[in-house]
Design a protein around this motif. Sequence first.
Motif, PDB file in Angstrom:
ATOM      1  N   GLU A   2      28.897   5.028   3.853  1.00 51.04           N
ATOM      2  CA  GLU A   2      30.276   4.741   3.471  1.00 51.04           C
ATOM      3  C   GLU A   2      30.818   3.573   4.276  1.00 51.04           C
ATOM      4  OE1 GLU A   2      34.455   7.246   3.041  1.00 51.04           O
ATOM      5  OE2 GLU A   2      33.262   7.473   4.874  1.00 51.04           O
ATOM      6  N   VAL A   3      31.570   2.717   3.608  1.00 50.31           N
ATOM      7  CA  VAL A   3      32.386   1.707   4.284  1.00 50.31           C
ATOM      8  C   VAL A   3      33.845   2.080   4.053  1.00 50.31           C
ATOM      9  CG1 VAL A   3      32.973  -0.725   4.494  1.00 50.31           C
ATOM     10  CG2 VAL A   3      30.654  -0.075   3.835  1.00 50.31           C
ATOM     11  N   ASP A   4      34.525   2.493   5.110  1.00 48.40           N
ATOM     12  CA  ASP A   4      35.925   2.912   5.012  1.00 48.40           C
ATOM     13  C   ASP A   4      36.775   1.838   5.669  1.00 48.40           C
ATOM     14  OD1 ASP A   4      38.435   4.051   5.229  1.00 48.40           O
ATOM     15  OD2 ASP A   4      37.677   6.059   5.670  1.00 48.40           O
ATOM     16  N   LEU A   5      37.363   0.983   4.853  1.00 41.61           N
ATOM     17  CA  LEU A   5      38.130  -0.147   5.381  1.00 41.61           C
ATOM     18  C   LEU A   5      39.469   0.290   5.959  1.00 41.61           C
ATOM     19  CD1 LEU A   5      37.407  -2.860   2.644  1.00 41.61           C
ATOM     20  CD2 LEU A   5      36.255  -2.483   4.834  1.00 41.61           C
ATOM     21  N   THR A  46      35.749   2.102   9.614  1.00 38.85           N
ATOM     22  CA  THR A  46      34.594   2.898  10.010  1.00 38.85           C
ATOM     23  C   THR A  46      33.446   2.652   9.051  1.00 38.85           C
ATOM     24  OG1 THR A  46      36.091   4.620  10.819  1.00 38.85           O
ATOM     25  CG2 THR A  46      33.783   5.224  10.551  1.00 38.85           C
ATOM     26  N   LEU A  47      32.263   2.409   9.596  1.00 35.37           N
ATOM     27  CA  LEU A  47      31.054   2.218   8.805  1.00 35.37           C
ATOM     28  C   LEU A  47      30.100   3.369   9.115  1.00 35.37           C
ATOM     29  CD1 LEU A  47      29.103   0.530   7.013  1.00 35.37           C
ATOM     30  CD2 LEU A  47      28.445  -0.711   9.094  1.00 35.37           C
ATOM     31  N   THR A  48      29.781   4.174   8.101  1.00 34.77           N
ATOM     32  CA  THR A  48      28.883   5.309   8.293  1.00 34.77           C
ATOM     33  C   THR A  48      27.519   4.971   7.720  1.00 34.77           C
ATOM     34  OG1 THR A  48      30.739   6.855   8.181  1.00 34.77           O
ATOM     35  CG2 THR A  48      28.538   7.769   7.859  1.00 34.77           C
ATOM     36  N   VAL A  49      26.482   5.136   8.544  1.00 36.31           N
ATOM     37  CA  VAL A  49      25.136   4.698   8.167  1.00 36.31           C
ATOM     38  C   VAL A  49      24.107   5.747   8.586  1.00 36.31           C
ATOM     39  CG1 VAL A  49      25.689   2.246   8.383  1.00 36.31           C
ATOM     40  CG2 VAL A  49      24.822   3.495  10.378  1.00 36.31           C
ATOM     41  N   GLU A  50      22.911   5.611   8.019  1.00 41.70           N
ATOM     42  CA  GLU A  50      21.781   6.411   8.452  1.00 41.70           C
ATOM     43  C   GLU A  50      21.160   5.760   9.696  1.00 41.70           C
ATOM     44  OE1 GLU A  50      20.279   8.520   4.349  1.00 41.70           O
ATOM     45  OE2 GLU A  50      19.487   6.529   4.816  1.00 41.70           O
ATOM     46  N   VAL A  94      23.777  -3.940  10.068  1.00 45.04           N
ATOM     47  CA  VAL A  94      25.113  -3.415  10.343  1.00 45.04           C
ATOM     48  C   VAL A  94      26.090  -4.558  10.618  1.00 45.04           C
ATOM     49  CG1 VAL A  94      26.474  -2.196  12.098  1.00 45.04           C
ATOM     50  CG2 VAL A  94      24.446  -1.120  11.124  1.00 45.04           C
ATOM     51  N   GLN A  95      25.666  -5.510  11.442  1.00 43.37           N
ATOM     52  CA  GLN A  95      26.545  -6.644  11.739  1.00 43.37           C
ATOM     53  C   GLN A  95      26.831  -7.473  10.482  1.00 43.37           C
ATOM     54  OE1 GLN A  95      24.340  -8.504  14.959  1.00 43.37           O
ATOM     55  NE2 GLN A  95      25.573  -7.463  16.507  1.00 43.37           N
ATOM     56  N   LYS A  96      25.830  -7.608   9.629  1.00 41.53           N
ATOM     57  CA  LYS A  96      26.006  -8.366   8.378  1.00 41.53           C
ATOM     58  C   LYS A  96      27.001  -7.673   7.455  1.00 41.53           C
ATOM     59  CE  LYS A  96      23.420 -10.150   4.404  1.00 41.53           C
ATOM     60  NZ  LYS A  96      22.093 -10.226   3.745  1.00 41.53           N
ATOM     61  N   ILE A  97      26.877  -6.357   7.310  1.00 41.10           N
ATOM     62  CA  ILE A  97      27.787  -5.608   6.441  1.00 41.10           C
ATOM     63  C   ILE A  97      29.213  -5.704   6.951  1.00 41.10           C
ATOM     64  CG2 ILE A  97      28.379  -3.274   5.661  1.00 41.10           C
ATOM     65  CD1 ILE A  97      25.263  -2.744   5.787  1.00 41.10           C
ATOM     66  N   ALA A  98      29.385  -5.541   8.250  1.00 43.95           N
ATOM     67  CA  ALA A  98      30.733  -5.655   8.820  1.00 43.95           C
ATOM     68  C   ALA A  98      31.317  -7.043   8.556  1.00 43.95           C
ATOM     69  CB  ALA A  98      30.678  -5.378  10.321  1.00 43.95           C
ATOM     70  N   LYS A 144      32.512   2.385  14.741  1.00 45.50           N
ATOM     71  CA  LYS A 144      33.822   1.735  14.806  1.00 45.50           C
ATOM     72  C   LYS A 144      33.659   0.243  14.513  1.00 45.50           C
ATOM     73  CE  LYS A 144      37.014   0.239  18.450  1.00 45.50           C
ATOM     74  NZ  LYS A 144      37.288   0.357  19.897  1.00 45.50           N
ATOM     75  N   LEU A 145      34.456  -0.276  13.608  1.00 46.69           N
ATOM     76  CA  LEU A 145      34.520  -1.712  13.346  1.00 46.69           C
ATOM     77  C   LEU A 145      35.847  -2.253  13.870  1.00 46.69           C
ATOM     78  CD1 LEU A 145      33.149  -1.829   9.678  1.00 46.69           C
ATOM     79  CD2 LEU A 145      31.868  -1.891  11.823  1.00 46.69           C
ATOM     80  N   VAL A 146      35.871  -3.530  14.168  1.00 49.26           N
ATOM     81  CA  VAL A 146      37.100  -4.167  14.644  1.00 49.26           C
ATOM     82  C   VAL A 146      37.344  -5.430  13.837  1.00 49.26           C
ATOM     83  CG1 VAL A 146      36.900  -3.251  16.996  1.00 49.26           C
ATOM     84  CG2 VAL A 146      35.865  -5.461  16.433  1.00 49.26           C
TER      85      VAL A 146
END
Length: 447
Positions: A89-92, A96-100, A108-112, A201-203
């Motif tokens: 899930e990407v919850d903007l 919050t980015l939820t991953v396996e 992960v850095q690319k998706i963010a 956690k994303l910023v």
Amino acid sequence: MKNIIQDSSRVFIGTDVPDVYQNPFGANKVYGVVKPINEDEVIKAVQFANAQNMPIIARGANTGDAGSQIPVVGGELIIDVSLMNKVVEVDLETMTLTVEPGITLENVQKIADEHGLMYAPDPASKMSSIGGNVSTNAGGMRAIKYGATRENVRGMHVVLADGTKLALGGKTIKDASGYDLLDLFIGSEGTLGITTQVSLKLVPKPKFNKSMVLAFNDPFKATDTVIEILKTGILPAALELFDRESIKFSESFLNKKFISQTGEAYILLTVDGNELTNINNSLDLIHQIGDKKAIEQIFLNEKEATEAWQMRDSILYGIMNATYFEMLDEVVPINKFADMIRYTKELETKHGIRVLNFGHSGDGNIHTIMMKDALSDDVWQAKRHAFLDDLYKEVYRLGGLISAEHGVGYFKREHFLKMTNQENIHVMKLIKKALDPKNLLNPGKVF
């Protein structure tokens, strides 16, 4: 085991286990390897191993430096989670980015970034897995401002040694609801449970960043300058120190020259933020501080900054190309950083092992590299052991710790047990016993 995961391409038993999963330092063979594709398969594999009293090792991208992922007792079931690499899930709204756990840091850095956000932890190995980063509380170059992995994990799913699944944390920012079990599992190196899902956690991505290089005649003037910078209240996004000998390996590996060819030690730093004026003011103040001890200071444009940071990232790859080595990740109070580097050079002379130093000077984390060069295996092992005995005694004398971001694993276990307060070890073992009474999860590591 083949009845649990019926896809033969994801199960290897006995002689079918690829050599890459075996212990490179011993004859003990693992029982088998499974490559689950979901949490349910992890739980069933753990339950199978538990019923057989079989040791279990979780493994991701196999980039760990401390040997946490290496089988050492024999007969292990290795649960390779590298195929569990999906975005859940990407919850903007909550950022919050939820991953396996098998997804790589790079992805992960690319998706963010695609969402105008940033996953702040930035270990040098971008191909490391998030599960592995959580397992060792990986730090990296942006930890000085944004924290290590621990400060950037909101929630986790963890499978215990008996197959019980725990859901820890979540999307909330605060938590004073009982014991902090989330924090307990982060950095536990697979000895307490197996991570099957992580909420990160994303910023907001800073609008601007600028970098500069300061060159010095010796690393001690560089470390003094680091302390002076931090005393001003300026908090760089990254603040790295490396010596001339270290960057030479990167120059050879990348076939390009570092932007400064002056001096014997360098500080490379980046300041980021949303106000360009504030960034420029910070860099001007750093330049004034640098005037006292630096012999060259260079403000970098965007292209130069990208290349400079690439060269810092590539130091280790350059050393890999040159010789066998062992990389340490000791950490000391930042005001003892120079003392520690000075002592490693004394040990270089005393023990006849070539030593390089680079590291995250803003948080006191030193990467001391011991180079094997032309030493025979027997001589290398004897010198290595004597070197580490001396080094870690000094680390603890200065108020430091054996590992900042790579973990204890297998390679540092002996000195960790020798140097750590025994009351602390006792409590750790009580926790281990409570959660893993059969000692099945990653045995022979840490303790």
